[in-house]
Enzyme design. Structure first.
Site, mmCIF file in Angstrom:
data_model
loop_
_atom_site.group_PDB
_atom_site.id
_atom_site.type_symbol
_atom_site.label_atom_id
_atom_site.label_comp_id
_atom_site.label_asym_id
_atom_site.label_seq_id
_atom_site.Cartn_x
_atom_site.Cartn_y
_atom_site.Cartn_z
ATOM 1 N N ALA A 46 20.234 28.747 -69.287
ATOM 2 C CA ALA A 46 20.099 27.310 -69.048
ATOM 3 C C ALA A 46 21.482 26.693 -68.881
ATOM 4 C CB ALA A 46 19.377 26.660 -70.220
ATOM 5 N N CYS A 47 21.471 25.540 -68.274
ATOM 6 C CA CYS A 47 22.656 24.751 -68.058
ATOM 7 C C CYS A 47 23.396 24.552 -69.388
ATOM 8 C CB CYS A 47 22.193 23.404 -67.525
ATOM 9 S SG CYS A 47 23.404 22.575 -66.585
ATOM 10 N N PRO A 48 24.683 24.695 -69.521
ATOM 11 C CA PRO A 48 25.686 24.867 -68.459
ATOM 12 C C PRO A 48 26.042 26.312 -68.150
ATOM 13 C CG PRO A 48 26.808 24.519 -70.541
ATOM 14 C CD PRO A 48 25.324 24.545 -70.846
#
Lengths: 75, 376
Positions: free
Chosen positions: A13-15
C-alpha cells in the site's frame, strides 16, 4: 517491453510502491528502464506524477486482472 | 506530544466549529486541486509525499510551529510516513487523518433539522467530504430514508439507536455522483424502494414508482411525504414535500446554486424542464417551505449546526440561479459547466444495476466532489 530491472510491489500500500520505486531507480543508470508491478490503484496517478517531477519518463502502463504494470525510463 | 491519528468525525467537528487548522496534504497535485478538506479557518500546503520520502527538511520553513498540523493523504499510509518525519523535525501537534480522503469522503454527520407537527423528527445526514445530503424522517417507530449513500450502516445504526424501523427508501432521481444505498437498504431492512419511473426505465431490479399523487406516510401520525414531479436535473427528478414544512429538492435547487441538466447527456432538452420547475412549479408552493437539497458545493452553505437548509422565499431573493432571464438561464445551465463528477457514467450504470463493481471499486468511483450544481 524490455526492462533492465523488475520491481515487484504487488500487495504493497501507499507509500511503499513509490518508496521502493525510488530506491530501485537510484540503482539504475540514466536511460535504463524499470518495470514495476503493483496492485495499489493509487499507484497509477502517483507514479505518473512522481516520474514527471523527477525527470523520468513513464513509457507505458497496463492493467490486467488487477495488476498494474509500469515501465519507467530513468532520466 | 508526537503524532496522533484523528478520525473523520473529529475533523468534521473542527471544521464545523471553525477551529484553526493547518493541513499538509501530501497527495499528488492533481488530486489536491480536484478536491480537498475545506473550512473557514483552514490553510493548506500541498506537497506530494513522494517528495518527502527522505524527510521534511525542504518544507520546514513553510510549516507553522504554533498550530495543529493535520497530514492528509488518500488512504493514511503516506500521511503516517510524513507525520513521523514531522515529529522527527521537532513538530509537536501533528495529526494524521485516519483512513485518509477515502474515509473522509464516506463520513456521514447526522444533524437534526427539526420536529414534525404530529411527532417525529427529520434529520439530515451530511456527507461533508463529498457534499451529499441524505435524509432520515422518523415518526412513531417508522422511518423513511431519502437519497441514501452506499454506506448504509450509518442509517441502520441510527435506526437502531432511535428504535425505529426503516419502512421506505427512496431516491429523488437517478444519481450520477454517488452510488445509491437504496437497494442495499431494501435488502437489509425489507423496506420498499421507490424511484421516479422516468429515471428508472433501464434499471435491472424491481422498484416501486415514486409519482405525484401517491403520497407516502410514516408512523401512526401519518407524516405526509408528497412527491412532486420536478424534472430538470434528470427527466424523472421528483421533489418531496414533507409534513407541509420541508421541500426536499433533490438536485434541482441548492442553497447557493441550481442543478445541472447535463449529466445524462441531454442538457439542451432538460434546460426548459429545469426552468419550468424552478421558475413556475416551485414558485406556486408556499415560500415558507424549508428547502433541503441533496447536495452542497461549498462549506459556506453549512449553518452553525452543520446542516444545509434555507427558506424557499429567501432563495427566490438570494439564489442567482432563480434570478435569471431566459437567455441568461439557458447559457448558465449549458455553457462553462464544471467538469462532470468522477466516473459519473459508471456510477449511473451501477445505480441502474447494470454493473456491479466491488466495494473498493465503488470507493474509487466516488472520489472527488459531487459537482451536481452549475457552479463549480
Amino acid at each position: 517491453m524490455n526492462a533492465d530491472k523488475v520491481l515487484d510491489a504487488k500487495g504493497l500500500a501507499c507509500p511503499m510502491p513509490i518508496v521502493k520505486t525510488k530506491k530501485a531507480i537510484n540503482e539504475l543508470n540514466a536511460g535504463e528502464v524499470l518495470e514495476i508491478h503493483a496492485t495499489d490503484k493509487g499507484a497509477k496517478s502517483d507514479l505518473t506524477a512522481w516520474a514527471k517531477s523527477g525527470g523520468h519518463e513513464l513509457l507505458q502502463d497496463t492493467e490486467d486482472d488487477g495488476i498494474l504494470k509500469f515501465w519507467i525510463k530513468k532520466g | 506530544m508526537g503524532m496522533k491519528l484523528i478520525s473523520a468525525k473529529e475533523v468534521t467537528e473542527k471544521v464545523l466549529s471553525n477551529k484553526d487548522l493547518f493541513i499538509l496534504d501530501v497527495r499528488n497535485e492533481d488530486a489536491f486541486s480536484d478536491w480537498k478538506i475545506e473550512g473557514k479557518q483552514i490553510d493548506h500546503l500541498n506537497v506530494p509525499y513522494f517528495d518527502l520520502i527522505d524527510g521534511v527538511d525542504e518544507i520546514v520553513d513553510k510549516l507553522p510551529k504554533d498550530r495543529e498540523i493535520l497530514v492528509v493523504c488518500a488512504k493514511q499510509g503516506s500521511s503516517e510516513m510524513v507525520g513521523e518525519h514531522l515529529v522527527d523535525a521537532g513538530f509537536e501537534d501533528v495529526f494524521v487523518l485516519e483512513g485518509g480522503m477515502k474515509t473522509w469522503s464516506e463520513y456521514l454527520n447526522p444533524v437534526k433539522l427539526g420536529d414534525l407537527k404530529d411527532g417525529g423528527s427529520i434529520y439530515q445526514f451530511v456527507r461533508i467530504g463529498k457534499g451529499c445530503l441524505s435524509y432520515f424522517i422518523e415518526s412513531n417507530g417508522e422511518a423513511i430514508v431519502v437519497d441514501s449513500t452506499r454506506t448504509v450502516d450509518a442509517y441502520l445504526d441510527f435506526a437502531k439507536e432511535k428504535n425505529v424501523t426503516i419502512k421506505h427508501v427512496l431516491d429523488t432521481h437517478l444519481h450520477a455522483d454517488h452510488i445509491s444505498g437504496g437497494r442495499l437498504l431494501q435488502e437489509r431492512t425489507g423496506a420498499t424502494y421507490y424511484l421516479p419511473p422516468k429515471d428508472a426505465e433501464e434499471v435491472q431490479f424491481d422498484y416501486e414508482p415514486l409519482v405525484e399523487g401517491r403520497d407516502l406516510s410514516v408512523g401512526n401520525t401519518k407524516v405526509k411525504v408528497e412527491p412532486l414531479y420536478s424534472p430538470g436535473h434528470t427527466i424523472g427528478s421528483t421533489s418531496l414535500v414533507v409534513d407541509d414544512q420541508y421541500l426536499l429538492t433533490g438536485d434541482i435547487l441548492f442553497v447557493e446554486s441550481i442543478g445541472r441538466p447535463d449529466l445524462a447527456g441531454k442538457a439542451g432538452d432538460w434546460a426548459d424542464d429545469l426552468r419550468n420547475t424552478l421558475y413556475d412549479k416551485y414558485k406556486e408552493l408556499s415560500h415558507e417551505l424549508i428547502v433541503l437539497p441533496a447536495h452542497f458545493g461549498n462549506v459556506s452553505e453549512l449553518d452553525d449546526q452543520g446542516g444545509v437548509q434555507a427558506k424557499l422565499g429567501d432563495l427566490y431573493e438570494k439564489n442567482a440561479g432563480l434570478n435569471m432571464d431566459e437567455k441568461e438561464f439557458r447559457r448558465a445551465v449549458s455553457e462553462n459547466l464544471p467538469p462532470q463528477p468522477n466516473a459519473y457514467q459508471e456510477i449511473r450504470q451501477t445505480n441502474m444495476g447494470k454493473i456491479n463493481p466491488n466495494e473498493e471499486d465503488q470507493r474509487e468511483m466516488e472520489i472527488g466532489p459531487n459537482r451536481c450544481a452549475i457552479h463549480g
